[in-house]
Design an enzyme around this catalytic site. Structure first.
Site, PDB file in Angstrom:
ATOM      1  N   CYS A   1       0.859  -1.186   0.000  1.00 37.02           N
ATOM      2  CA  CYS A   1       0.000   0.000   0.000  1.00 37.02           C
ATOM      3  C   CYS A   1       0.893   1.233   0.000  1.00 37.02           C
ATOM      4  O   CYS A   1       2.105   1.118   0.080  1.00 37.02           O
ATOM      5  CB  CYS A   1      -0.868   0.013   1.245  1.00 37.02           C
ATOM      6  SG  CYS A   1      -1.841  -1.488   1.446  1.00 37.02           S
TER       7      CYS A   1
ATOM      8  N   ARG B   1       1.228   2.087  -6.031  1.00 35.05           N
ATOM      9  CA  ARG B   1       1.512   1.098  -4.980  1.00 35.05           C
ATOM     10  C   ARG B   1       0.265   0.344  -4.527  1.00 35.05           C
ATOM     11  O   ARG B   1       0.341  -0.616  -3.759  1.00 35.05           O
ATOM     12  CB  ARG B   1       2.117   1.794  -3.762  1.00 35.05           C
ATOM     13  CG  ARG B   1       3.442   2.474  -4.027  1.00 35.05           C
ATOM     14  CD  ARG B   1       3.943   3.142  -2.759  1.00 35.05           C
ATOM     15  NE  ARG B   1       4.147   2.191  -1.690  1.00 35.05           N
ATOM     16  CZ  ARG B   1       5.264   1.528  -1.465  1.00 35.05           C
ATOM     17  NH1 ARG B   1       6.309   1.727  -2.239  1.00 35.05           N
ATOM     18  NH2 ARG B   1       5.363   0.673  -0.466  1.00 35.05           N
TER      19      ARG B   1
ATOM     20  N   TRP C   1      -3.809  -1.755  -1.318  1.00 36.44           N
ATOM     21  CA  TRP C   1      -3.734  -2.972  -2.135  1.00 36.44           C
ATOM     22  C   TRP C   1      -4.071  -4.079  -1.154  1.00 36.44           C
ATOM     23  O   TRP C   1      -3.257  -4.450  -0.317  1.00 36.44           O
ATOM     24  CB  TRP C   1      -2.326  -3.137  -2.707  1.00 36.44           C
ATOM     25  CG  TRP C   1      -2.190  -4.300  -3.619  1.00 36.44           C
ATOM     26  CD1 TRP C   1      -1.685  -5.534  -3.323  1.00 36.44           C
ATOM     27  CD2 TRP C   1      -2.559  -4.360  -4.993  1.00 36.44           C
ATOM     28  NE1 TRP C   1      -1.720  -6.344  -4.429  1.00 36.44           N
ATOM     29  CE2 TRP C   1      -2.249  -5.646  -5.466  1.00 36.44           C
ATOM     30  CE3 TRP C   1      -3.136  -3.434  -5.879  1.00 36.44           C
ATOM     31  CZ2 TRP C   1      -2.485  -6.044  -6.781  1.00 36.44           C
ATOM     32  CZ3 TRP C   1      -3.365  -3.832  -7.183  1.00 36.44           C
ATOM     33  CH2 TRP C   1      -3.039  -5.119  -7.622  1.00 36.44           C
TER      34      TRP C   1
ATOM     35  N   ASN D   1       1.023   0.311   6.104  1.00 37.40           N
ATOM     36  CA  ASN D   1       1.446  -0.506   4.957  1.00 37.40           C
ATOM     37  C   ASN D   1       2.258  -1.666   5.518  1.00 37.40           C
ATOM     38  O   ASN D   1       3.188  -1.445   6.293  1.00 37.40           O
ATOM     39  CB  ASN D   1       2.312   0.333   4.007  1.00 37.40           C
ATOM     40  CG  ASN D   1       3.027  -0.523   2.982  1.00 37.40           C
ATOM     41  OD1 ASN D   1       2.511  -1.553   2.552  1.00 37.40           O
ATOM     42  ND2 ASN D   1       4.215  -0.124   2.585  1.00 37.40           N
ATOM     43  N   GLY D   2       1.887  -2.885   5.142  1.00 35.37           N
ATOM     44  CA  GLY D   2       2.618  -4.048   5.642  1.00 35.37           C
ATOM     45  C   GLY D   2       1.633  -5.143   6.031  1.00 35.37           C
ATOM     46  O   GLY D   2       0.462  -5.094   5.638  1.00 35.37           O
TER      47      GLY D   2
ATOM     48  N   GLU E   1       8.848 -21.034 -18.336  1.00 38.68           N
ATOM     49  CA  GLU E   1       8.693 -19.658 -17.866  1.00 38.68           C
ATOM     50  C   GLU E   1       9.845 -18.778 -18.359  1.00 38.68           C
ATOM     51  O   GLU E   1       9.636 -17.622 -18.741  1.00 38.68           O
ATOM     52  CB  GLU E   1       8.579 -19.654 -16.337  1.00 38.68           C
ATOM     53  CG  GLU E   1       8.442 -18.284 -15.697  1.00 38.68           C
ATOM     54  CD  GLU E   1       7.278 -17.444 -16.205  1.00 38.68           C
ATOM     55  OE1 GLU E   1       6.414 -17.951 -16.943  1.00 38.68           O
ATOM     56  OE2 GLU E   1       7.257 -16.236 -15.896  1.00 38.68           O
TER      57      GLU E   1
ATOM     58  N   LYS F   1       9.326 -15.424 -20.716  1.00 33.79           N
ATOM     59  CA  LYS F   1       9.868 -14.080 -20.422  1.00 33.79           C
ATOM     60  C   LYS F   1      10.609 -13.535 -21.639  1.00 33.79           C
ATOM     61  O   LYS F   1      10.443 -12.385 -22.012  1.00 33.79           O
ATOM     62  CB  LYS F   1      10.812 -14.100 -19.215  1.00 33.79           C
ATOM     63  CG  LYS F   1      10.180 -14.374 -17.885  1.00 33.79           C
ATOM     64  CD  LYS F   1       9.225 -13.314 -17.377  1.00 33.79           C
ATOM     65  CE  LYS F   1       7.830 -13.467 -17.887  1.00 33.79           C
ATOM     66  NZ  LYS F   1       6.796 -14.059 -17.247  1.00 33.79           N
TER      67      LYS F   1
ATOM     68  N   GLU G   1       8.161 -12.632 -24.484  1.00 39.25           N
ATOM     69  CA  GLU G   1       7.390 -11.412 -24.230  1.00 39.25           C
ATOM     70  C   GLU G   1       8.242 -10.161 -24.336  1.00 39.25           C
ATOM     71  O   GLU G   1       7.832  -9.167 -24.913  1.00 39.25           O
ATOM     72  CB  GLU G   1       6.811 -11.447 -22.815  1.00 39.25           C
ATOM     73  CG  GLU G   1       5.675 -12.399 -22.648  1.00 39.25           C
ATOM     74  CD  GLU G   1       5.236 -12.422 -21.207  1.00 39.25           C
ATOM     75  OE1 GLU G   1       4.069 -12.125 -20.957  1.00 39.25           O
ATOM     76  OE2 GLU G   1       6.051 -12.725 -20.319  1.00 39.25           O
TER      77      GLU G   1
ATOM     78  N   HIS H   1      13.650 -36.350 -29.467  1.00 40.46           N
ATOM     79  CA  HIS H   1      12.469 -36.807 -30.210  1.00 40.46           C
ATOM     80  C   HIS H   1      12.020 -35.770 -31.245  1.00 40.46           C
ATOM     81  O   HIS H   1      10.828 -35.642 -31.508  1.00 40.46           O
ATOM     82  CB  HIS H   1      11.338 -37.123 -29.228  1.00 40.46           C
ATOM     83  CG  HIS H   1      11.712 -38.197 -28.247  1.00 40.46           C
ATOM     84  ND1 HIS H   1      11.763 -39.524 -28.594  1.00 40.46           N
ATOM     85  CD2 HIS H   1      12.102 -38.120 -26.961  1.00 40.46           C
ATOM     86  CE1 HIS H   1      12.144 -40.228 -27.538  1.00 40.46           C
ATOM     87  NE2 HIS H   1      12.368 -39.400 -26.536  1.00 40.46           N
TER      88      HIS H   1
ATOM     89  N   LYS I   1      -1.626  -6.435 -19.649  1.00 39.71           N
ATOM     90  CA  LYS I   1      -1.329  -7.005 -18.338  1.00 39.71           C
ATOM     91  C   LYS I   1      -2.447  -7.947 -17.908  1.00 39.71           C
ATOM     92  O   LYS I   1      -2.221  -8.982 -17.315  1.00 39.71           O
ATOM     93  CB  LYS I   1      -1.160  -5.872 -17.320  1.00 39.71           C
ATOM     94  CG  LYS I   1      -0.786  -6.325 -15.920  1.00 39.71           C
ATOM     95  CD  LYS I   1       0.649  -6.808 -15.862  1.00 39.71           C
ATOM     96  CE  LYS I   1       1.033  -7.435 -14.555  1.00 39.71           C
ATOM     97  NZ  LYS I   1       2.173  -8.344 -14.672  1.00 39.71           N
TER      98      LYS I   1
HETATM   99  C1  F6R Z   1       3.355 -13.535 -18.571  1.00 37.98           C
HETATM  100  C2  F6R Z   1       2.098 -12.842 -18.490  1.00 37.98           C
HETATM  101  C3  F6R Z   1       0.879 -13.521 -18.977  1.00 37.98           C
HETATM  102  C4  F6R Z   1      -0.009 -13.828 -17.781  1.00 37.98           C
HETATM  103  C5  F6R Z   1      -1.336 -14.456 -18.219  1.00 37.98           C
HETATM  104  C6  F6R Z   1      -2.186 -14.802 -17.014  1.00 37.98           C
HETATM  105  O1  F6R Z   1       4.426 -12.730 -18.186  1.00 37.98           O
HETATM  106  O2  F6R Z   1       2.043 -11.766 -17.973  1.00 37.98           O
HETATM  107  O3  F6R Z   1       1.177 -14.671 -19.677  1.00 37.98           O
HETATM  108  O4  F6R Z   1       0.693 -14.688 -16.932  1.00 37.98           O
HETATM  109  O5  F6R Z   1      -2.019 -13.547 -19.012  1.00 37.98           O
HETATM  110  O6  F6R Z   1      -2.484 -13.690 -16.260  1.00 37.98           O
HETATM  111  P1  F6R Z   1      -3.080 -13.828 -14.803  1.00 37.98           P
HETATM  112  O7  F6R Z   1      -2.063 -14.468 -13.941  1.00 37.98           O
HETATM  113  O8  F6R Z   1      -3.374 -12.415 -14.398  1.00 37.98           O
HETATM  114  O9  F6R Z   1      -4.327 -14.662 -14.894  1.00 37.98           O
END
Ligand code: F6R
Length: 605
Positions: free
Chosen positions: A2, A28, A75, A101-102, A478, A482, A485, A501, A600
């Site tokens: 927060c 935040r 948050w 906050n915490g 993963e 990264k 993306e 394979h 996002k």
């Molecule tokens: C990867 C990324 C996306 C999300 C996916 C799921 O870096 O940002 O692949 O992981 O869209 O999003 P959430 O977790 O919000 O359901």
């Protein structure tokens, strides 16, 4: 995560000054906002759920007069976003106002003791603070001493600011493991979660350290140690940052800030009361079938999670991509099925659609999400908050490690219930989890420069492959995501055993292979896989345990990691891969925070 702000002013402008400071802190946390000011000997509070711009329209914070005041952007961690749960929180009679906050780890126990005598209005952990201060002030302590004694009673992390209508000239603040800075300006003195809120007000800051208490008056500021009241001297630090620097904590991008925040975010994740894990673990242990569903990064956490469930809890579970779930599994769901949905945003349309089917079939919905009050928490029978704080970089980083830390805790809780793992091994993983934040701190410190130089060296590579075995096949996926993306580089990820394979046909020197190769049960096999690729001309970059001479000899470049329990390695080995993707994006002059075509929160199917 927060944001808190407090001020002691020469003029009566507390309302608008706090509101505009909170706008700068809104990154935040943005599910609720609230302010308290002291005017004519009374504390006035305005607060509500929602973003500042929305709440400002109905509540008009700028009308709040006063020389003394507090504000908070929330948050949610404990208690859904709502007016009642928004800060500031008051004592029973509205004489004391507090923002926090915490996470207060022992709030349940404190609340139980306070409840017979006190009127609680929220479900937050924070409200115990105002009632504890109230008790001490009733016993005759002043605000400073009452807050100091309160700080000694609360466990966990806190940055707190408190005011009382009994002491209209001061604000008291305390800090432990949550940031807090004091600003000293011509027109007032301030405390704030970070520099961003202070910038237009002053360039003079006093940085508070853990275990300190500050008493802010317009012409006098003092600091003492919470432990023993001993006085602390501080030097003014000049703030040279721009607003955007300040919001990013001095980092050039949110993505790298969030990668670096992982020790803190995991610490906060692990602070979640074990009761939530207990509830979910019981449900899982009683179920006949378990699915873990999610998209993207959260799906990769599901894959690692299903390894943890089978290896630690000896329980079968299936990770499924949310958009495929209904099609494949809707016919076999029933009330004895448990679904764990993972979602950072809690709003991913594919995951929500899958959950609709689950609900129709009366299966249990358990979720892990970073956004309290999100659609997925509302869909769920039980949920655990990730406590990662807002993730602003589009690519998920700190939310992945938080999700995985929760799944590890869940697996351990089930192991205890099912007696499925020998105690020593279970304890070793539990201890490893607790030391994880400091391990990640060390990893970042040690590997950052090396990863940067590797990114520079390989920036022109045509593509990469990410290869791991066992639980680290999830790390490989993963790491690949990264890089995809952040740099748009076509890349592959495989369980390393699968390379022969088909994949092996693609090997070329300009397509380096990144091996995630800790010294675990798969070590010898992955060495064979490295040899298979090396002998066909691939450049090898390996992530290895320190001094792993065998793999070092075969690698063109390597990154050494500290030794840890094999099942915890995805939580640390992912960090250099996040850094690699980030530095590759920087080398390519791309914006890592906002990759093209990506959102996002993906709210369409
Ligand atoms: C990867 C990324 C996306 C999300 C996916 C799921 O870096 O940002 O692949 O992981 O869209 O999003 P959430 O977790 O919000 O359901």
């Amino acid at each position: 995560m927060c944001g808190i702000f407090g001020c002691v002013l020469r003029n009566e402008m507390a309302g608008p000054i706090i509101r505009s400071a909170l706008e700068r802190l809104e990154y935040r946390g943005y599910d609720s906002i609230g302010q308290a000011t002291l005017s004519s000997g009374k504390i006035f509070v305005k607060k509500d759920k929602g973003k500042i711009s929305e709440v400002q329209k109905t509540l008009n914070f700028d009308e709040m007069l006063g020389k003394l005041g507090l504000g908070h952007t929330r948050w949610a961690t404990h208690g859904m976003p709502s007016k009642e749960n928004a800060h500031p929180h008051l004592d029973c009679d509205g004489n004391i106002a507090v923002v926090h906050n915490g996470i207060i780890e022992n709030f349940m126990e404190l609340r139980k003791n306070l409840e017979p005598k006190h009127k609680f209005r929220s479900r937050t952990d924070s409200e115990v603070i105002s009632h504890l201060i109230e008790d001490y002030m009733e016993e005759g302590e002043n605000l400073e001493e009452a807050t100091r004694l309160t700080a000694k009673r609360i466990k966990g992390s806190f940055a707190v600011a408190a005011i009382s209508n009994q002491e209209h000239d001061k604000l008291v603040c305390i800090k432990k493991e949550s940031p807090l800075i004091v600003g000293v300006g011509e027109e007032g003195v301030y405390c704030s979660s970070d520099m961003s809120a202070l910038l237009p007000l002053t360039k003079n800051a006093l940085i508070m350290e853990d275990g300190e208490l500050g008493v802010l008056k317009i012409d006098e500021i003092k600091f003492i140690k919470i432990k023993n009241g001993e006085s602390v001297k501080k030097e003014i630090t000049k703030i040279e940052w721009t607003l955007s620097d300040a919001m990013k904590g001095g980092y050039p991008h949110f993505t790298i800030k969030e990668i670096n925040e992982q020790p803190t975010s995991i610490r906060n994740t692990l602070r979640i009361s074990p009761i939530y894990h207990e509830l979910i673990a019981s449900k899982l242990c009683d179920s006949e079938r378990i699915f873990l569903i999610a998209c993207g990064t959260s799906y990769h956490a599901c894959i690692a999670g299903s390894y943890l469930f089978s290896k630690i809890s000896k329980i079968d579970s299936r990770p499924v991509i949310a958009s495929e779930f209904k099609d494949q599994y809707s016919e076999i769901l029933n009330s004895k099925t448990a679904i764990i949905a993972l979602s950072q945003s809690g709003e991913t349309a594919d995951t929500i659609e899958a959950l609709k089917t689950v609900r129709e079939k009366k299966a249990s919905i358990l979720s892990i999400t970073n956004v309290m009050g999100s659609s997925i928490t509302r869909f769920s029978d039980i949920y655990i908050g990730q406590n990662s704080g807002p993730e602003i970089g589009v690519a998920a980083t700190k939310s992945f490690t938080s999700q995985l830390a929760i799944l590890t805790k869940l697996a351990l809780t089930m192991a205890t219930k099912r007696n499925s793992m020998d105690e020593e091994n279970r304890r070793e993983i539990d201890r490893g989890l607790k030391t994880l934040p400091s391990y990640i701190e060390k990893v970042i410190e040690r590997v950052d420069d090396k990863v940067k130089s590797i990114a520079k060296k390989y920036v022109d590579s045509e593509s990469f492959s990410f290869l791991g075995r066992g639980i680290n096949s999830a790390t490989a996926l993963e790491g690949r995501l990264k890089l995809l993306e952040l740099t748009y580089t076509p890349s592959l990820a495989y369980p390393a055993g699968e390379v022969k394979h088909g994949f092996i046909a693609t090997v070329e020197s300009n397509r380096p292979a990144i091996f995630i190769a800790p010294r675990d049960d798969n070590h010898n096999k992955i060495i064979n896989n490295i040899m298979e690729l090396k002998s066909r001309g691939a450049k090898i970059i390996s992530l290895i345990e320190k001094d792993d001479k065998k793999i070092i000899e075969m690698s063109d470049d390597y990154i050494e990691m500290p030794q840890m329990h094999a099942l915890l390695t995805p939580l640390t080995y992912i960090v250099p891969l996040q850094l690699f993707a980030y530095y590759m994006a920087v080398e390519k002059d791309l914006d890592p925070d906002k990759p093209r075509h990506l959102a996002k929160s993906v709210t369409v199917e």
